[in-house]
Scaffold this active site. Structure first.
Site, PDB file in Angstrom:
ATOM      1  N   HIS A 261       0.848  -1.184   0.000  1.00  0.00           N
ATOM      2  CA  HIS A 261       0.000   0.000   0.000  1.00  0.00           C
ATOM      3  C   HIS A 261       0.882   1.232   0.000  1.00  0.00           C
ATOM      4  CE1 HIS A 261      -3.165   2.793   1.095  1.00  0.00           C
ATOM      5  NE2 HIS A 261      -4.018   1.856   0.733  1.00  0.00           N
ATOM      6  N   ASP A 315      -7.811  -5.470   0.116  1.00  0.00           N
ATOM      7  CA  ASP A 315      -8.308  -6.385  -0.912  1.00  0.00           C
ATOM      8  C   ASP A 315      -7.956  -7.845  -0.641  1.00  0.00           C
ATOM      9  OD1 ASP A 315      -9.589  -4.539  -2.528  1.00  0.00           O
ATOM     10  OD2 ASP A 315      -7.726  -3.938  -3.488  1.00  0.00           O
TER      11      ASP A 315
HETATM   12  N1  ACO Z   1       4.223  -7.439  -4.171  1.00  0.00           N
HETATM   13  C1  ACO Z   1       5.581  -7.432  -4.225  1.00  0.00           C
HETATM   14  N2  ACO Z   1       6.324  -6.327  -4.058  1.00  0.00           N
HETATM   15  C2  ACO Z   1       5.661  -5.196  -3.819  1.00  0.00           C
HETATM   16  C3  ACO Z   1       4.258  -5.132  -3.734  1.00  0.00           C
HETATM   17  C4  ACO Z   1       3.529  -6.320  -3.922  1.00  0.00           C
HETATM   18  N3  ACO Z   1       2.213  -6.329  -3.873  1.00  0.00           N
HETATM   19  N4  ACO Z   1       3.896  -3.872  -3.502  1.00  0.00           N
HETATM   20  C5  ACO Z   1       5.018  -3.146  -3.437  1.00  0.00           C
HETATM   21  N5  ACO Z   1       6.092  -3.950  -3.626  1.00  0.00           N
HETATM   22  C6  ACO Z   1       7.497  -3.558  -3.613  1.00  0.00           C
HETATM   23  C7  ACO Z   1       7.902  -2.983  -4.989  1.00  0.00           C
HETATM   24  O1  ACO Z   1       8.363  -3.984  -5.859  1.00  0.00           O
HETATM   25  C8  ACO Z   1       8.953  -1.987  -4.611  1.00  0.00           C
HETATM   26  O2  ACO Z   1      10.140  -2.681  -4.355  1.00  0.00           O
HETATM   27  P1  ACO Z   1      11.572  -2.016  -4.761  1.00  0.00           P
HETATM   28  O3  ACO Z   1      11.655  -0.768  -3.937  1.00  0.00           O
HETATM   29  O4  ACO Z   1      12.582  -3.051  -4.384  1.00  0.00           O
HETATM   30  O5  ACO Z   1      11.515  -1.744  -6.227  1.00  0.00           O
HETATM   31  C9  ACO Z   1       8.454  -1.431  -3.259  1.00  0.00           C
HETATM   32  O6  ACO Z   1       7.657  -2.489  -2.688  1.00  0.00           O
HETATM   33  C10 ACO Z   1       7.605  -0.178  -3.415  1.00  0.00           C
HETATM   34  O7  ACO Z   1       6.585  -0.490  -4.364  1.00  0.00           O
HETATM   35  P2  ACO Z   1       5.818   0.560  -5.269  1.00  0.00           P
HETATM   36  O8  ACO Z   1       5.190  -0.153  -6.408  1.00  0.00           O
HETATM   37  O9  ACO Z   1       6.742   1.707  -5.567  1.00  0.00           O
HETATM   38  O10 ACO Z   1       4.729   1.059  -4.249  1.00  0.00           O
HETATM   39  P3  ACO Z   1       3.495   1.973  -4.610  1.00  0.00           P
HETATM   40  O11 ACO Z   1       3.221   2.775  -3.404  1.00  0.00           O
HETATM   41  O12 ACO Z   1       3.699   2.697  -5.895  1.00  0.00           O
HETATM   42  O13 ACO Z   1       2.330   0.916  -4.890  1.00  0.00           O
HETATM   43  C11 ACO Z   1       0.503  -0.501  -4.679  1.00  0.00           C
HETATM   44  C12 ACO Z   1       1.320   0.620  -4.023  1.00  0.00           C
HETATM   45  C13 ACO Z   1       0.080  -0.046  -6.085  1.00  0.00           C
HETATM   46  C14 ACO Z   1      -0.731  -0.757  -3.865  1.00  0.00           C
HETATM   47  C15 ACO Z   1       1.381  -1.748  -4.757  1.00  0.00           C
HETATM   48  O14 ACO Z   1       1.743  -2.172  -3.457  1.00  0.00           O
HETATM   49  C16 ACO Z   1       0.723  -2.879  -5.536  1.00  0.00           C
HETATM   50  O15 ACO Z   1       0.771  -2.886  -6.767  1.00  0.00           O
HETATM   51  N6  ACO Z   1       0.062  -3.855  -4.818  1.00  0.00           N
HETATM   52  C17 ACO Z   1      -0.608  -4.943  -5.477  1.00  0.00           C
HETATM   53  C18 ACO Z   1      -1.952  -4.497  -5.998  1.00  0.00           C
HETATM   54  C19 ACO Z   1      -2.950  -4.276  -4.877  1.00  0.00           C
HETATM   55  O16 ACO Z   1      -3.120  -5.101  -3.998  1.00  0.00           O
HETATM   56  N7  ACO Z   1      -3.657  -3.146  -4.962  1.00  0.00           N
HETATM   57  C20 ACO Z   1      -4.682  -2.774  -4.003  1.00  0.00           C
HETATM   58  C21 ACO Z   1      -4.198  -1.655  -3.121  1.00  0.00           C
HETATM   59  S1  ACO Z   1      -5.424  -1.225  -1.929  1.00  0.00           S
HETATM   60  C22 ACO Z   1      -6.572  -0.359  -2.826  1.00  0.00           C
HETATM   61  O17 ACO Z   1      -6.291   0.295  -3.780  1.00  0.00           O
HETATM   62  C23 ACO Z   1      -7.929  -0.443  -2.405  1.00  0.00           C
END
Ligand code: ACO
Length: 378
Positions: A261, A315
């Site tokens: 998140h 989720d």
């Molecule tokens: N699985 C694996 N690694 C992850 C995940 C994940 N779900 N989420 C973040 N990371 C890692 C990234 O790879 C990144 O690693 P790095 O720094 O080594 O490159 C680090 O954590 C930061 O990730 P970002 O993508 O930059 O985080 P951001 O804040 O942009 O994204 C998001 C947040 C979009 C929710 C992301 O965690 C994700 O895509 N999760 C999966 C989809 C999901 O469950 N979405 C629902 C969110 S809740 C909602 O909207 C109601």
């Protein structure tokens, strides 16, 4: 003008001042108008929480009764909306059907009297009342059936489940569903709420505001993740497969759905409440093997990614709850939208109260002074 550093995804950049909800991502706290969600989930109802968010205070008994009454008697959708929905392809995603139907509502209420409290209240009531009817109607019509008329004797959540399944729901299931709506109703400046506020800032009508937010909520990085979680759990198939599955995703640098998140760096408090609700449902209606897979997954992901603050988000467990209620997977996100409409409307109202149209800037990184080349010379 002050020039700010560019932040992809506007991470950490305030887009509005708001008193609607607050998240402490380090402590895992979510408050609506200052009240912790755990307390609202235990003591409130969805409509009472919606009232709190939109009008800023908990309603008195009389105010709540009047609001519930108005919503109850505006649940029917116009036959023209129903007939329009009948023409949608059965294979279309219900979020697309909802977005189109919410936008179509605006055709019937084109007068924009945005500074009139009665207009705001009517719009709030109409949207809260009809969005669930539209979701249920599309579900029945895509199976070739006529939609079911809303039942005035049932409360908000029980009526939705009734319209969906054509039978009165179990009382525990209806109560748990109502709590799920409370948990999904609002969450500060997320993508769909930002979308709602940008649209609201142009002073368009609230139907366009909601349609725009529904479109944004549908993406797999936002509300659409709940569907993908269930698909993932099904694909994993057994507890033993969890570890290799997670390893494979991480090797490919793929995101694990339902985890991570932008704001929470601990377990999302909504996931904790939803997990508890899932357990209540399993105790009454039978265990679900996908829950065992989910538990193992939470553990394996914590082992590997807790250093990055990656934990279950809202989720992760919501799909298991809805699945146990027999709700089809592709309705999970429309149900999220049913709840979130109240949050979007609270932001619509707040945006109108102190409006300035959103018009950010950009950092141009294209070319300049390029001569036009006639087409026959390219
Ligand atoms: N699985 C694996 N690694 C992850 C995940 C994940 N779900 N989420 C973040 N990371 C890692 C990234 O790879 C990144 O690693 P790095 O720094 O080594 O490159 C680090 O954590 C930061 O990730 P970002 O993508 O930059 O985080 P951001 O804040 O942009 O994204 C998001 C947040 C979009 C929710 C992301 O965690 C994700 O895509 N999760 C999966 C989809 C999901 O469950 N979405 C629902 C969110 S809740 C909602 O909207 C109601």
């Amino acid at each position: 003008m002050m020039v700010c550093e560019y932040k992809p995804g506007l991470e950490g950049i305030p887009a509005a001042q708001s008193s609607i909800s607050h998240v402490d991502g380090q402590k895992g706290i979510l408050e609506y108008r200052g009240i912790r969600i755990e307390e609202l989930a235990e003591k409130s109802s969805f409509l009472e929480t919606a009232y709190l968010l939109i009008w800023g205070e908990l309603p008195s008994k009389e105010e709540l009764e009047a609001f519930e009454y108005e919503v109850r008697y505006h649940r029917r959708i116009k036959y023209r909306i129903r007939d329009m929905m009948k023409c949608f392809p059965e294979s279309g995603h219900p979020m697309d059907a909802l977005q189109a139907s919410a936008a179509a509502l605006g055709l019937f209420y084109s007068r924009r009297d945005l500074h009139n409290p009665a207009y705001i209240r009517d719009s709030v009531v109409r949207l809260l009342a009809t969005i669930p009817t539209m979701v249920a109607a599309f579900q029945l019509m895509r199976k070739g059936n006529d939609p079911v008329r809303p039942r005035d004797d049932l409360d908000y959540s029980a009526n939705f489940l009734y319209m969906l399944n054509e039978k009165e729901p179990d009382a525990l299931a209806a109560k748990i569903f109502d709590i799920c709506l409370i948990l999904h109703v609002e969450h500060t400046m997320n993508a769909s709420t930002f979308s709602a506020r940008v649209t609201a800032s142009t002073l368009t009508d609230p139907y366009a505001v909601v349609a725009s937010a529904v479109g944004t909520l549908g993406g797999p990085l936002h509300g659409g993740a709940n569907e993908e979680v269930i698909q993932m759990l099904e694909e994993i198939g057994s507890v033993e497969n969890v570890r290799p599955y997670v390893d494979n995703l991480l090797q490919r640098k793929a995101k694990i759905m339902g985890f991570g998140h932008r704001v929470y760096k601990v377990k999302d408090p909504r996931a904790t409440v939803l997990q508890n609700l899932a357990e209540q449902l399993f105790a009454k209606f039978g265990h679900d093997k996908y829950y065992d897979i989910a538990l193992e997954m939470e553990q394996v992901v914590a082992e590997k990614l807790s250093g990055k603050g990656i934990y279950p988000n809202v989720d992760f467990y919501s799909g298991l709850v809805y699945g146990k209620m027999g709700i089809p997977t592709d309705l999970f996100t429309p149900i999220f939208a049913i709840a979130r409409v109240a949050g979007w409307l609270a932001h619509w109202k707040e945006q109108l109260a102190e409006n300035r149209i959103f018009r950010p800037t950009q950092i141009y990184n294209g070319r300049h002074e390029i001569p036009y080349i006639p087409i026959d010379q390219r």
